[in-house]
Design an enzyme around this catalytic site. Structure first.
Site, PDB file in Angstrom:
ATOM      1  N   HIS A 140       0.836  -1.205   0.000  1.00  0.00           N
ATOM      2  CA  HIS A 140       0.000   0.000   0.000  1.00  0.00           C
ATOM      3  C   HIS A 140       0.875   1.260   0.000  1.00  0.00           C
ATOM      4  O   HIS A 140       0.595   2.218  -0.712  1.00  0.00           O
ATOM      5  CB  HIS A 140      -0.892   0.048   1.256  1.00  0.00           C
ATOM      6  CG  HIS A 140      -1.913  -1.038   1.363  1.00  0.00           C
ATOM      7  ND1 HIS A 140      -2.029  -1.847   2.467  1.00  0.00           N
ATOM      8  CD2 HIS A 140      -2.889  -1.441   0.512  1.00  0.00           C
ATOM      9  CE1 HIS A 140      -3.038  -2.697   2.298  1.00  0.00           C
ATOM     10  NE2 HIS A 140      -3.569  -2.482   1.113  1.00  0.00           N
ATOM     11  N   LYS A 157     -18.192  -6.399   8.006  1.00  0.00           N
ATOM     12  CA  LYS A 157     -16.997  -7.193   7.711  1.00  0.00           C
ATOM     13  C   LYS A 157     -16.106  -7.271   8.952  1.00  0.00           C
ATOM     14  O   LYS A 157     -15.714  -6.226   9.491  1.00  0.00           O
ATOM     15  CB  LYS A 157     -16.246  -6.519   6.544  1.00  0.00           C
ATOM     16  CG  LYS A 157     -15.218  -7.405   5.879  1.00  0.00           C
ATOM     17  CD  LYS A 157     -14.687  -6.759   4.602  1.00  0.00           C
ATOM     18  CE  LYS A 157     -13.378  -7.392   4.179  1.00  0.00           C
ATOM     19  NZ  LYS A 157     -12.752  -6.659   3.072  1.00  0.00           N
ATOM     20  N   ARG A 173      -1.977  -6.413  -8.442  1.00  0.00           N
ATOM     21  CA  ARG A 173      -0.776  -7.211  -8.166  1.00  0.00           C
ATOM     22  C   ARG A 173      -0.553  -8.274  -9.219  1.00  0.00           C
ATOM     23  O   ARG A 173       0.540  -8.802  -9.348  1.00  0.00           O
ATOM     24  CB  ARG A 173      -0.893  -7.879  -6.791  1.00  0.00           C
ATOM     25  CG  ARG A 173      -0.802  -6.907  -5.642  1.00  0.00           C
ATOM     26  CD  ARG A 173      -1.273  -7.527  -4.359  1.00  0.00           C
ATOM     27  NE  ARG A 173      -2.693  -7.826  -4.421  1.00  0.00           N
ATOM     28  CZ  ARG A 173      -3.459  -8.138  -3.385  1.00  0.00           C
ATOM     29  NH1 ARG A 173      -2.910  -8.229  -2.196  1.00  0.00           N
ATOM     30  NH2 ARG A 173      -4.742  -8.381  -3.528  1.00  0.00           N
ATOM     31  N   SER A 209      -2.936  -8.077   3.088  1.00  0.00           N
ATOM     32  CA  SER A 209      -3.189  -7.936   4.524  1.00  0.00           C
ATOM     33  C   SER A 209      -3.570  -9.290   5.119  1.00  0.00           C
ATOM     34  O   SER A 209      -3.166  -9.632   6.235  1.00  0.00           O
ATOM     35  CB  SER A 209      -4.309  -6.919   4.772  1.00  0.00           C
ATOM     36  OG  SER A 209      -3.940  -5.654   4.268  1.00  0.00           O
TER      37      SER A 209
HETATM   38  O1  PNS Z   1      -8.802  -3.275   0.277  1.00  0.00           O
HETATM   39  P1  PNS Z   1     -10.033  -3.850  -0.350  1.00  0.00           P
HETATM   40  O2  PNS Z   1     -10.810  -4.641   0.675  1.00  0.00           O
HETATM   41  O3  PNS Z   1      -9.755  -4.623  -1.598  1.00  0.00           O
HETATM   42  O4  PNS Z   1     -10.958  -2.583  -0.764  1.00  0.00           O
HETATM   43  C1  PNS Z   1     -12.234  -2.788  -1.295  1.00  0.00           C
HETATM   44  C2  PNS Z   1     -13.012  -1.457  -1.400  1.00  0.00           C
HETATM   45  C3  PNS Z   1     -13.051  -0.748  -0.055  1.00  0.00           C
HETATM   46  C4  PNS Z   1     -12.345  -0.545  -2.404  1.00  0.00           C
HETATM   47  C5  PNS Z   1     -14.451  -1.798  -1.878  1.00  0.00           C
HETATM   48  O5  PNS Z   1     -14.991  -2.798  -1.069  1.00  0.00           O
HETATM   49  C6  PNS Z   1     -15.396  -0.605  -1.867  1.00  0.00           C
HETATM   50  O6  PNS Z   1     -15.230   0.333  -2.618  1.00  0.00           O
HETATM   51  N1  PNS Z   1     -16.396  -0.635  -0.976  1.00  0.00           N
HETATM   52  C7  PNS Z   1     -17.340   0.438  -0.829  1.00  0.00           C
HETATM   53  C8  PNS Z   1     -18.755   0.011  -1.223  1.00  0.00           C
HETATM   54  C9  PNS Z   1     -19.008   0.260  -2.695  1.00  0.00           C
HETATM   55  O7  PNS Z   1     -18.810   1.352  -3.212  1.00  0.00           O
HETATM   56  N2  PNS Z   1     -19.486  -0.792  -3.376  1.00  0.00           N
HETATM   57  C10 PNS Z   1     -19.786  -0.760  -4.788  1.00  0.00           C
HETATM   58  C11 PNS Z   1     -18.523  -0.737  -5.625  1.00  0.00           C
HETATM   59  S1  PNS Z   1     -18.435  -2.073  -6.679  1.00  0.00           S
END
Ligand code: PNS
Length: 161
Positions: free
Chosen positions: A18, A42, A91, A129
């Protein structure tokens, strides 16, 4: 016009992959928000406040980088802060399907906000993570994978379990 970007994620916890992505993304924007998803549904190892605390400490002296949490839709957070783009790390091919789906859904919801992808440094692509927590919980060495302050918090949290 100010160029504003959002780098969203769970950051549970933040790791060196990150940090590498933030160092690549920050120069592309006048302001980059590192945005921590606040998702009570979560299960997480660290609370949102703990994650914000670690990130704020790490980026305390990084001009143009701000750390915030968000709940609800990412595109709504991006609109609230006036961002033109969101940044995600890729990645490898394993990330691709999920990221493509998310990008297209976000584009459907708010076509004005673009999603940019950045690749991390080659020696960091194996970091996640989830794996870092697993290694640390089994007493593996996570130095070099996470910043020292994160390593300390990981060890103290996982030892208590
Ligand atoms: O680090 P991560 O867990 O891969 O991040 C995922 C994240 C936070 C980017 C994603 O879950 C997100 O944007 N969640 C917010 C809810 C949202 O906007 N959902 C619709 C998008 S498809």
């Amino acid at each position: 016009m100010e160029r504003i970007g959002v780098f969203p994620g769970s950051f549970d916890p933040v790791h060196n992959g990150h940090l590498d992505l933030v160092s690549r993304a920050a120069p592309l924007f006048d302001r980059l928000y590192v945005a921590v998803l606040n998702n009570e549904a979560k299960a997480a190892l660290f609370t949102v406040d703990e994650r914000l605390g670690m990130l704020r400490e790490l980026f305390r002296d990084t001009p143009g980088v701000e750390v915030e949490s968000f709940s609800g839709l990412l595109v709504d957070f991006a609109a609230k802060v006036g961002a033109q783009a969101m940044v995600r790390g890729l990645r490898g091919v394993a990330d691709f399907d999920y990221e493509l789906q998310m990008t297209l859904m976000n584009r459907h919801l708010r076509p004005q906000v673009e999603t940019l992808f950045l690749m991390p440094r080659g020696d960091l692509v194996h970091l996640s993570s989830r794996l870092i927590k697993e290694v640390c919980s089994l007493d593996g060495d996570v130095s070099g994978l996470v910043p020292e302050l994160v390593g300390e918090q990981l060890r103290s949290r996982l030892r208590k379990r």
